[in-house]
Design a protein around this motif. Structure first.
Motif, PDB file in Angstrom:
ATOM      1  N   THR A   1       0.874 -15.893  17.402  1.00 33.50           N
ATOM      2  CA  THR A   1       1.304 -14.531  17.097  1.00 33.50           C
ATOM      3  C   THR A   1       0.699 -13.591  18.134  1.00 33.50           C
ATOM      4  O   THR A   1      -0.094 -14.019  18.978  1.00 33.50           O
ATOM      5  CB  THR A   1       0.796 -14.058  15.725  1.00 33.50           C
ATOM      6  N   TYR A   2       1.057 -12.319  18.031  1.00 36.27           N
ATOM      7  CA  TYR A   2       0.469 -11.325  18.939  1.00 36.27           C
ATOM      8  C   TYR A   2      -1.025 -11.151  18.715  1.00 36.27           C
ATOM      9  O   TYR A   2      -1.711 -10.599  19.559  1.00 36.27           O
ATOM     10  CB  TYR A   2       1.205  -9.979  18.803  1.00 36.27           C
ATOM     11  N   PHE A   3      -1.526 -11.632  17.587  1.00 36.96           N
ATOM     12  CA  PHE A   3      -2.974 -11.591  17.383  1.00 36.96           C
ATOM     13  C   PHE A   3      -3.662 -12.416  18.470  1.00 36.96           C
ATOM     14  O   PHE A   3      -4.694 -12.013  19.017  1.00 36.96           O
ATOM     15  CB  PHE A   3      -3.313 -12.148  15.998  1.00 36.96           C
ATOM     16  N   VAL A   4      -3.087 -13.551  18.789  1.00 34.19           N
ATOM     17  CA  VAL A   4      -3.636 -14.398  19.848  1.00 34.19           C
ATOM     18  C   VAL A   4      -3.585 -13.656  21.196  1.00 34.19           C
ATOM     19  O   VAL A   4      -4.551 -13.641  21.951  1.00 34.19           O
ATOM     20  CB  VAL A   4      -2.854 -15.723  19.952  1.00 34.19           C
TER      21      VAL A   4
ATOM     22  N   GLY B   1       0.433  -8.634  15.365  1.00 36.62           N
ATOM     23  CA  GLY B   1       0.211 -10.059  15.137  1.00 36.62           C
ATOM     24  C   GLY B   1      -0.110 -10.327  13.679  1.00 36.62           C
ATOM     25  O   GLY B   1       0.402 -11.271  13.075  1.00 36.62           O
ATOM     26  N   ALA B   2      -0.944  -9.474  13.098  1.00 30.40           N
ATOM     27  CA  ALA B   2      -1.299  -9.658  11.691  1.00 30.40           C
ATOM     28  C   ALA B   2      -0.067  -9.491  10.810  1.00 30.40           C
ATOM     29  O   ALA B   2       0.020 -10.050   9.726  1.00 30.40           O
ATOM     30  CB  ALA B   2      -2.387  -8.666  11.302  1.00 30.40           C
ATOM     31  N   ARG B   3       0.911  -8.701  11.291  1.00 31.20           N
ATOM     32  CA  ARG B   3       2.126  -8.501  10.501  1.00 31.20           C
ATOM     33  C   ARG B   3       3.191  -9.535  10.837  1.00 31.20           C
ATOM     34  O   ARG B   3       4.302  -9.451  10.336  1.00 31.20           O
ATOM     35  CB  ARG B   3       2.657  -7.085  10.715  1.00 31.20           C
ATOM     36  N   GLY B   4       2.876 -10.491  11.682  1.00 27.64           N
ATOM     37  CA  GLY B   4       3.771 -11.627  11.848  1.00 27.64           C
ATOM     38  C   GLY B   4       4.555 -11.694  13.146  1.00 27.64           C
ATOM     39  O   GLY B   4       5.351 -12.607  13.320  1.00 27.64           O
ATOM     40  N   ASP B   5       4.371 -10.740  14.070  1.00 26.32           N
ATOM     41  CA  ASP B   5       5.091 -10.816  15.343  1.00 26.32           C
ATOM     42  C   ASP B   5       4.705 -12.091  16.075  1.00 26.32           C
ATOM     43  O   ASP B   5       3.534 -12.318  16.368  1.00 26.32           O
ATOM     44  CB  ASP B   5       4.721  -9.624  16.237  1.00 26.32           C
ATOM     45  N   HIS B   6       5.693 -12.929  16.379  1.00 27.40           N
ATOM     46  CA  HIS B   6       5.382 -14.161  17.103  1.00 27.40           C
ATOM     47  C   HIS B   6       5.642 -13.962  18.587  1.00 27.40           C
ATOM     48  O   HIS B   6       6.312 -13.018  19.004  1.00 27.40           O
ATOM     49  CB  HIS B   6       6.129 -15.357  16.526  1.00 27.40           C
ATOM     50  N   ARG B   7       5.105 -14.880  19.382  1.00 23.83           N
ATOM     51  CA  ARG B   7       5.043 -14.670  20.831  1.00 23.83           C
ATOM     52  C   ARG B   7       6.351 -15.005  21.525  1.00 23.83           C
ATOM     53  O   ARG B   7       7.130 -15.810  21.053  1.00 23.83           O
ATOM     54  CB  ARG B   7       3.978 -15.581  21.433  1.00 23.83           C
ATOM     55  N   ARG B   8       6.513 -14.408  22.720  1.00 22.33           N
ATOM     56  CA  ARG B   8       7.556 -14.803  23.659  1.00 22.33           C
ATOM     57  C   ARG B   8       8.970 -14.601  23.107  1.00 22.33           C
ATOM     58  O   ARG B   8       9.860 -15.398  23.324  1.00 22.33           O
ATOM     59  CB  ARG B   8       7.346 -16.264  24.090  1.00 22.33           C
TER      60      ARG B   8
ATOM     61  N   MET C   1      -5.470  -8.232   2.430  1.00 22.51           N
ATOM     62  CA  MET C   1      -5.434  -7.494   3.692  1.00 22.51           C
ATOM     63  C   MET C   1      -4.106  -7.721   4.410  1.00 22.51           C
ATOM     64  O   MET C   1      -3.336  -6.796   4.611  1.00 22.51           O
ATOM     65  CB  MET C   1      -6.573  -7.981   4.580  1.00 22.51           C
ATOM     66  N   ILE C   2      -3.832  -9.002   4.705  1.00 22.34           N
ATOM     67  CA  ILE C   2      -2.555  -9.313   5.340  1.00 22.34           C
ATOM     68  C   ILE C   2      -1.415  -8.989   4.378  1.00 22.34           C
ATOM     69  O   ILE C   2      -0.364  -8.507   4.788  1.00 22.34           O
ATOM     70  CB  ILE C   2      -2.504 -10.823   5.722  1.00 22.34           C
TER      71      ILE C   2
END
Lengths: 592, 239
Positions: free
Chosen positions: A421-424, A483-490, B1-2
């Motif tokens: 995810t964008y967190f990474v 990222g925490a809300r679920g946006d995945h990469r690429r 939280m999430i």
């Protein structure tokens, strides 16, 4: 490795012993070796001087300027694909409409360029080449021609990479990690020429750094100034050495993997093809066995730069020099046992995740130790907030966030959600941006007076610093949230995902993109300041910051051969600031 | 939280959220403490006329403890996080609770095919329901999934379940989930899989048993038309 070094030394015709660096026959270093043999004392043609030189300082500069140029390419790539993310489907100024193919190629290019063609050349090759001989008090690297070859290979690798944009099918778009089968077969990646060229460029680049690494290690082991014991070597030199050893020890499996992948691509072997008995996951192991130590390969030199800058500008001895050194070695050793945390959910045996979770979290201990030590060094100091010091302190402040967010990803249970995810992305940019840019800016502003004999403008340096730091945070804090809300990469267009278009998410993407544009435009300030000061800046003396290490004890800029008054003799460690027995608050390593 | 932003939709989502919360609390505390100390020292020890810096080598154990103690505490917290993370990991990835039903997920460039077991509850029977880009499951049932790929690596990710697993061509990768929330949500491919990676969305539809039975019934006749001889047994097998 020592046997290789010895062989090459003889092959190069540079006999040397522990006290005699190359070119020893002429202590002033003129015409001692390499291309200069033919020219004697005459000033060589500028083309020869700047493009065929064996002088470590010129080679350092070549790496630096190539790295800066490649950073512009990496920066342009990220500008284009971030614009697409913020404003899907728009015609991006200076580029045009971004197709899915373009998007993948740009993402891949940004990743590979920033790591392999910016962070590595600037932090290790440029600074290693420039600083090592000056800081250990010798006149050049022990293998100057190997050094020249190293840069030439690197230059070719950069040209090959840029060329791959213009071939049929365009540049490779399978991400900088190049996982097969996508990277292995043209029918999947649709870049029949781009993919092998990318791999070839990366392999050439590794060869270049192998040559550089051999040179760095041999030089520091053999050519230290008289009296310089192991614990008198400045931390930044140690860090580059440890990083070079890590690089050389980890890159072998990846080069083997790259050869296998290139065979898969070009002659149809099946090392990574399950239909032919191969295994795609094998590549991931080979890649990350290199890829994770690689993180520390670039981190350690950055840590070293910070150590030099904060000791000088807080007028303090480095807190617990030996501990820093031992933790750096410990970090390096441990970094060989964490690679599979990139693969928790990749289909490896799930029991393996437990082991790698433990090693990954344990590596937080030595890294935290280094950060604690740097903070402790500030205690009782006399802190001067010059531009390089601001960058060094910002490194600590920003890297801390990169460090702690790594815990989320190293903890296997939490990684199930955060993986890819964008967190990474936000996490590793909070480590890599401080490494590749913040530490590089600290280094460039700190050593600029030495490199060019002039000062950079401090006011514009601070303007550049503050705008860069604020915009950097405004890019990546939104990405943590996304990222925490679920946006995945690429993903090149989130409008296909209803759950990812909920309230506020697109606003965060736009905020990140606009902050990026500000960050990129701000770099113009730096570039103008850098190049203007190079010719018009205020003249700098030999030791403008009143620092102790040997590079400040020779003229600015240092002439060919470095120490015109003869090589220095070392009497003490590198961080004897504010020593109670001494009037001045600094005590150069070579002062009697 | 999430779960403020991404609903908590599977039996283990809450456990994963809990680990994330624990890590946030611990690392957040350390992060702010370290930043506070850093800024305090920068302000406190700014250059002053006539004040010389202290000469501290940091080699004396008395001095070193300022670094050593935070360090031991970090280790302690690390161990706590490791236990918390691994226990969740084992529940989600290392154990397979008894399944009520199994679904097959077939990924390819750039679409998903979901094979539902149909009315008989078994895969590889003629009443299997194959649907592109839409997975239908029942709230409260435990599912096993079989992941297969026709070409490159893909990754099966359902954010509301906190579930993610890569799909490897040439293998069948297994796992499980138990939905706890009805509604339609995103399924993502989270491993780059070529130029169409960004246009590979799918939806998971979590239904009540009644709605699901209706959906199965609605799709079964088309299947049955292909293989009429099987039809009576299948209908008989319906709950």
């Amino acid at each position: 490795m020592s046997s290789t070094a010895t062989d090459t030394a003889h092959g190069d015709g540079h006999g040397h012993d522990a006290h005699a660096p190359s070119g020893w026959d002429d202590p002033h270093g003129h015409g001692g070796h390499g291309a200069h043999d033919a020219h004697g004392h005459a000033e060589p043609h500028w083309l020869i001087k700047y493009f065929w030189s064996t002088d470590h300082k010129i080679i350092g500069m070549q790496y630096l300027f190539t790295g800066m140029f490649m950073a512009l390419i990496g920066g342009f790539a990220v500008y284009v694909f971030r614009m697409q993310l913020a404003f899907p489907g728009m015609s991006v100024p200076f580029y045009g409409r971004v197709t899915a193919t373009d998007y993948n190629a740009l993402v891949t290019t940004h990743g590979s360029v920033m790591i392999f063609w910016v962070a590595m050349p600037v932090l290790i090759a440029a600074l290693g080449n420039y600083l090592i001989p000056l800081m250990i008090g010798c006149d050049d690297m022990v293998f100057p021609r190997l050094n020249r070859l190293s840069y030439q290979l690197f230059l070719i690798s950069a040209i090959v990479l840029i060329y791959s944009f213009f071939v049929d099918g365009g540049a490779f778009g399978g991400a900088w990690t190049a996982y097969p089968p996508l990277s292995a077969k043209a029918e999947y990646n649709l870049t029949p020429t781009g993919a092998p060229l990318w791999l070839f460029a990366v392999a050439l680049e590794f060869a270049a750094f192998l040559l550089g690494g051999i040179n760095f290690v041999t030089t520091v082991m053999n050519s230290r100034a008289k009296g310089m014991k192991m614990f008198d070597v400045p931390i930044v030199v140690w860090m580059i050495i440890i990083a070079s050893i890590l690089f050389m020890a980890s890159v072998g499996p990846l080069i083997a993997g790259a050869v296998m992948l290139m065979f898969d691509q070009t002659i149809g072997t099946g090392f990574f093809d399950p239909n032919k008995g191969g295994d795609p996951v094998l590549w991931q192991h080979l890649f990350w066995f290199f890829g994770h130590p690689e993180v520390y390969v670039v981190l350690l030199p950055a840590m070293g730069i910070v150590a030099e800058v904060i000791t000088t500008f807080s007028r303090k001895k480095l807190f617990a020099y030996k501990s820093v050194l031992y933790t750096a070695v410990g970090t390096g050793g441990l970094s060989f046992f964490v690679w599979a945390h990139h693969q928790f959910i990749a289909g490896i045996d799930p029991r393996m995740a437990n082991i790698f979770s433990v090693t990954t979290l344990l590596i937080s201990i030595p890294v935290a130790e280094m950060v604690f030590v740097y903070i402790a060094t500030l205690f009782g100091g006399s802190i001067r907030l010059t531009t390089p010091m601001l960058w060094a302190l910002a490194f600590i402040a920003e890297f801390l966030l990169g460090g702690v967010t790594g815990i989320f990803l190293g903890a296997s249970g939490a990684d199930i959600y955060f993986h890819d995810t964008y967190f990474v992305i936000a996490h590793f940019h909070y480590t890599f941006f401080p490494i590749a840019f913040i530490a590089s800016f600290a280094a460039l502003t700190y050593w600029f007076p030495k490199m060019f004999g002039r000062y950079m403008n401090d006011t514009w340096g601070k303007v550049h610093f503050w705008i860069s730091i604020i915009s950097f945070n405004c890019i990546f804090i939104p990405l943590f949230l996304l990222g925490a809300r679920g946006d995945h990469r690429r993903i090149y267009d989130y409008t296909h995902f209803p759950d990812l278009m909920k309230s506020g998410m697109q606003d965060l993407r736009i905020l990140a993109t606009l902050s990026l544009v500000v960050l990129l435009v701000t770099q113009v300030i730096f570039l103008v300041n850098f190049f203007y000061s190079m010719v018009k800046g205020k003249k700098a003396e030999q030791n403008p910051w009143k620092a102790n290490t040997l590079e400040w004890q020779c003229p600015s800029p240092p002439p060919h051969g470095n120490f015109p008054d003869g090589l220095p003799t070392v009497h003490r460690g590198p961080y004897e600031f504010s020593h109670p027995d001494r009037q001045e608050d600094y005590w150069p390593q070579n002062a009697s | 939280m999430i779960d403020t932003y991404v609903p908590n939709g599977s039996s283990f989502a809450g456990d994963i959220d809990h680990v994330i919360l624990v890590i946030t609390a611990i690392t957040g505390f350390w992060f702010f403490l370290a930043e506070a100390v850093l800024f305090y020292l920068i302000i406190k020890y700014g250059e002053q006329e006539g004040v010389r810096a202290k000469y501290v080598a940091g080699e004396d154990p008395k001095e070193k403890r300022w670094v050593a103690w935070p360090h031991y505490i970090t280790l302690l917290f690390d161990i706590y996080i490791i236990f918390a993370a691994i226990s969740v990991w084992q529940d989600v990835k290392q154990t397979m609770p008894q399944a009520d039903e199994t679904v097959r997920v077939i990924a390819q460039q750039w679409a998903w095919t979901f094979v539902h077991p149909g009315a008989d509850g078994k895969l590889d029977t003629p009443d299997d329901i194959r649907v592109v880009d839409e997975l239908h499951v029942v709230k409260g049932k435990t599912y096993h999934f079989e992941l297969q790929s026709r070409d490159v690596l893909h990754s099966f990710s359902i954010p509301i379940f906190r579930l993610k697993q890569d799909i490897i061509p040439g293998r069948t990768v297994r796992g499980w989930f138990k939905p706890t929330l009805t509604g339609g949500y995103d399924i993502q491919c989270t491993e780059i899989c070529g130029i169409g990676h960004g246009i590979m969305p799918a939806r998971i539809i979590v239904e009540t048993p009644e709605d699901h039975a209706a959906w199965v019934l609605a799709l079964t006749p088309t299947q049955a038309a292909i293989t009429p001889s099987e039809q009576p047994t299948q209908l008989g097998g319906m709950p």
